[in-house]
Each structure stands twice: as C-alpha cells, then as structure tokens.
Design a protein around this motif. Structure first.
Motif, mmCIF file in Angstrom:
data_model
loop_
_atom_site.group_PDB
_atom_site.id
_atom_site.type_symbol
_atom_site.label_atom_id
_atom_site.label_comp_id
_atom_site.label_asym_id
_atom_site.label_seq_id
_atom_site.Cartn_x
_atom_site.Cartn_y
_atom_site.Cartn_z
ATOM 1 N N THR A 1 0.843 -1.192 0.000
ATOM 2 C CA THR A 1 0.000 0.000 0.000
ATOM 3 C C THR A 1 0.875 1.238 0.000
ATOM 4 O O THR A 1 1.775 1.361 0.839
ATOM 5 C CB THR A 1 -0.906 0.016 1.240
ATOM 6 O OG1 THR A 1 -1.663 -1.192 1.277
ATOM 7 C CG2 THR A 1 -1.840 1.218 1.209
ATOM 8 N N PRO A 2 0.675 2.104 -0.958
ATOM 9 C CA PRO A 2 1.518 3.305 -0.981
ATOM 10 C C PRO A 2 1.341 4.126 0.293
ATOM 11 O O PRO A 2 0.223 4.381 0.728
ATOM 12 C CB PRO A 2 1.015 4.071 -2.207
ATOM 13 C CG PRO A 2 -0.346 3.535 -2.467
ATOM 14 C CD PRO A 2 -0.322 2.103 -2.036
ATOM 15 N N ARG A 3 2.474 4.453 0.892
ATOM 16 C CA ARG A 3 2.445 5.219 2.125
ATOM 17 C C ARG A 3 2.275 6.705 1.818
ATOM 18 O O ARG A 3 2.969 7.260 0.972
ATOM 19 C CB ARG A 3 3.737 4.992 2.909
ATOM 20 C CG ARG A 3 3.777 5.703 4.259
ATOM 21 C CD ARG A 3 5.043 5.394 5.009
ATOM 22 N NE ARG A 3 5.107 3.964 5.314
ATOM 23 C CZ ARG A 3 6.142 3.395 5.934
ATOM 24 N NH1 ARG A 3 7.188 4.121 6.259
ATOM 25 N NH2 ARG A 3 6.123 2.100 6.179
ATOM 26 N N LYS A 4 1.354 7.301 2.529
ATOM 27 C CA LYS A 4 1.118 8.719 2.317
ATOM 28 C C LYS A 4 2.297 9.533 2.851
ATOM 29 O O LYS A 4 2.954 9.162 3.824
ATOM 30 C CB LYS A 4 -0.168 9.146 3.024
ATOM 31 C CG LYS A 4 -1.425 8.515 2.444
ATOM 32 C CD LYS A 4 -2.654 9.048 3.156
ATOM 33 C CE LYS A 4 -3.921 8.451 2.557
ATOM 34 N NZ LYS A 4 -5.132 8.940 3.234
ATOM 35 N N SER A 5 2.548 10.589 2.220
ATOM 36 C CA SER A 5 3.649 11.444 2.640
ATOM 37 C C SER A 5 3.371 12.043 4.013
ATOM 38 O O SER A 5 2.263 12.482 4.307
ATOM 39 C CB SER A 5 3.861 12.576 1.630
ATOM 40 O OG SER A 5 4.845 13.463 2.092
ATOM 41 N N SER A 6 4.408 12.008 4.862
ATOM 42 C CA SER A 6 4.256 12.552 6.211
ATOM 43 C C SER A 6 4.404 14.061 6.248
ATOM 44 O O SER A 6 4.205 14.680 7.294
ATOM 45 C CB SER A 6 5.299 11.926 7.143
ATOM 46 O OG SER A 6 6.606 12.213 6.667
ATOM 47 N N TRP A 7 4.760 14.657 5.109
ATOM 48 C CA TRP A 7 4.930 16.105 5.079
ATOM 49 C C TRP A 7 3.626 16.842 5.352
ATOM 50 O O TRP A 7 3.648 17.997 5.796
ATOM 51 C CB TRP A 7 5.496 16.550 3.731
ATOM 52 C CG TRP A 7 6.924 16.137 3.529
ATOM 53 C CD1 TRP A 7 7.381 15.061 2.838
ATOM 54 C CD2 TRP A 7 8.082 16.789 4.061
ATOM 55 N NE1 TRP A 7 8.744 14.982 2.884
ATOM 56 C CE2 TRP A 7 9.210 16.046 3.629
ATOM 57 C CE3 TRP A 7 8.276 17.915 4.842
ATOM 58 C CZ2 TRP A 7 10.500 16.399 3.970
ATOM 59 C CZ3 TRP A 7 9.572 18.268 5.184
ATOM 60 C CH2 TRP A 7 10.667 17.520 4.748
ATOM 61 N N ALA A 8 2.513 16.172 5.123
ATOM 62 C CA ALA A 8 1.228 16.840 5.342
ATOM 63 C C ALA A 8 0.983 17.160 6.806
ATOM 64 O O ALA A 8 0.185 18.038 7.133
ATOM 65 C CB ALA A 8 0.090 15.963 4.809
ATOM 66 N N ALA A 9 1.677 16.460 7.707
ATOM 67 C CA ALA A 9 1.459 16.695 9.135
ATOM 68 C C ALA A 9 2.234 17.903 9.655
ATOM 69 O O ALA A 9 1.896 18.446 10.712
ATOM 70 C CB ALA A 9 1.849 15.456 9.934
ATOM 71 N N PHE A 10 3.261 18.322 8.930
ATOM 72 C CA PHE A 10 4.119 19.386 9.435
ATOM 73 C C PHE A 10 3.405 20.725 9.611
ATOM 74 O O PHE A 10 3.659 21.429 10.603
ATOM 75 C CB PHE A 10 5.339 19.548 8.523
ATOM 76 C CG PHE A 10 6.410 18.529 8.789
ATOM 77 C CD1 PHE A 10 7.387 18.771 9.733
ATOM 78 C CD2 PHE A 10 6.421 17.318 8.121
ATOM 79 C CE1 PHE A 10 8.374 17.843 10.000
ATOM 80 C CE2 PHE A 10 7.396 16.385 8.372
ATOM 81 C CZ PHE A 10 8.375 16.636 9.318
#
Length: 309
Positions: free
Chosen positions: A12-21
C-alpha cells in the motif's frame, strides 16, 4: 499438476508525512521558543561572565562559574538537601492524602459526592499566589490569624508561624500540601474508576475485608497510572517558587530557603547573596537540572517505569 504462480502482495503506498508538518508547526515553534531556547540560553550563560554590570560587554570564562559553585561549600549543599527533603515530604503527603480522599469519595452510597469533590478541588482552581497570600495574612498571622486565634481560645500560647525557623518550615509544607492534594486526588479518582468493579465483587465473595481490597486491589492497580503524576509532582515541588517565596521569602534566617529561591536571589540581587550574577545563577541551574534529572531517573528505576522513547 497445476502450476499456480502467486503474485506477491501489493504494498500500500504510504502517504507522505509532510502533510502533518503544517499542523505541528505552531506547537513546535512554541516549544522551541518557550522551552528549548531558554534551556540552551541558560547553559550558554553558565560559561560566560554576565551580570548587571557586564550586560554590554561580557567574556567567556569557561568553568569558572562551576568552580565557584563548588567553592560555595556547605551552604548550597545544605539548601539542596533541605529541598530534597521538602520535596519528598510534600509529595508523600500529596499521594497519601490524595489517595485517601479519592477512596472516601468512591465509597458506595456517599451522599453529596459531587459537592464534596467540588469543595476539595477548589484549592486547585484558585491561583496559587492568592492562596499563599491568604494563608500568610489570614491564617498564619501572629496577632489575628485563625490558627493562633484558635490556640488562644484553648489557652495555648500562640505560635510564631512565620518568624520561628522550625514553624516557618512546616508552614510552607502545610501550604504546599493544600495546593498539591487536589491534583493527586483527581488522578487517584480517575485511576480508581478504571478498576473493574468485578474485581471487588470477587474479593467480597472470597471474604476480603475493605482494607485488604484497598491494599491488594486498589493501590496495586492505581500505582501504574499514578506513577507519571508522581514524577511530575517531584519536579513541580522541587521547583516550587510561589509557596515559599510569597509565604516566607526563604526566611527567617534562610531556614525555608529552597534551591529556586536561592537562585532567584543570586540572579536578581534580592538580599546579600550576590549582585545580579546571572551567569552564576545559570551555572547553579545547570547543576540543579542534572541533579533533578538523576532524581527522576532514579525514581523511574526504582518504580520499574520505563523511560518513554
């Protein structure tokens, strides 16, 4: 024979964690500005010569401030020992009285439970400086304080609560216990409510008394949930400035001086300890921070609590 080729499971493609910053940025900025930067600045000050007279020009002095800390001799060490003893006495009373009140509030069939809980939480809701000043002027006053007025009714000599060194020490303990018990009581109440009622019912069937239920069910089940609050209580009590400074100012004759009040006088020249020596106070603060860190780690080791990763 069929040759069935199994396809490997698709990742499953992992969503980018940059959205949480963007959501973390405000809290991170505040944490850096209000916590990490003051700590780093205080450590930096400890290696320089900064006082009221050298604010415009100061120099790097290395470990000079720490050597001066060692040269202070028994005076500072005596204050540290007093602070550690004061901390353990207060936290012990916070825990014992808080658990006792929580157990009383959890009794089945207790009338006016919410009223009692609201009254017991009241000292926690009032700002601490107002509470301390009320104790100082209304309760511990030698001439018309409530304690001495009651003693006079019993034909007992009044007590110099804020002038006698021994009485002043225990006056600070009484005030700080008054301030700290409601918090520990609420923590203990929450821990008690999380214990399944079935455990008590099984204990009653087995013939366990109320005391046995408290010592073998309530306290062992409560302690893992209360341990973090006890650690916070150790830190808060060790660094408690308001209760001592507003009540006694560290007096009389330094008998109630704690580390925080001692460092305050060094940094801001209150009294004869120093002349606004910010670097010396910073060096002392670094040493105290390391001592407090070792104290907390030792407590966590004793209680078998793991340091959060």
């Amino acid at each position: 024979m069929l040759n069935v080729t199994q396809n490997p499971p698709q990742k499953t493609p992992r969503k980018s964690s940059w959205a949480a910053f963007p959501f973390m940025a405000p809290a991170t900025v505040m944490l850096i500005a209000l916590t990490f930067f003051p700590i780093a600045y205080g450590i930096w000050m400890a290696f320089y010569n900064i006082s009221l007279a050298t604010l415009t020009s100061y120099e790097f002095v290395g470990l000079k401030n720490f050597r001066e800390f060692i040269d202070t001799g028994s005076d500072f060490y005596r204050i540290v020992v007093r602070t550690i003893g004061w901390t353990f006495i207060n936290v012990l009373l916070h825990v014992l009285v808080g658990i006792g009140l929580a157990l009383l509030l959890q009794r089945p069939g207790l009338k006016f439970r919410k009223l009692f809980k609201a009254l017991l939480i009241l000292p926690w809701a009032v700002p601490s400086y107002i509470t301390v000043l009320a104790w100082k002027n209304l309760i511990f006053n030698y001439d018309f304080g409530y304690f001495n007025t009651f003693l006079k009714v019993l034909h007992i000599a009044p007590v110099s609560w804020l002038q006698d060194p021994s009485a002043a020490y225990w006056a600070t303990v009484i005030v700080n216990v008054w301030l700290g018990v409601p918090y520990m009581m609420m923590v203990a109440s929450g821990a008690l409510q999380s214990i399944p009622r079935e455990m008590y019912e099984s204990a009653e069937i087995d013939g366990a008394s109320t005391l046995q239920q408290i010592t073998r069910i309530s306290i062992p089940m409560m302690w893992p949930m209360m341990a973090p609050s006890v650690i916070l209580g150790l830190i808060w009590t060790f660094n408690n400035f308001n209760a001592v400074y507003l009540l006694t100012g560290g007096g009389p004759y330094g008998s109630t001086d704690l580390v925080v009040t001692y460092l305050y006088r060094i940094a801001f020249g209150a009294g004869s300890t120093s002349n606004f020596d910010y670097s010396l106070a910073a060096a002392f603060s670094v040493v105290v921070f390391l001592m407090l860190l070792l104290l907390v780690l030792f407590y966590m080791r004793v209680t078998k609590e793991q340091v959060p990763e």
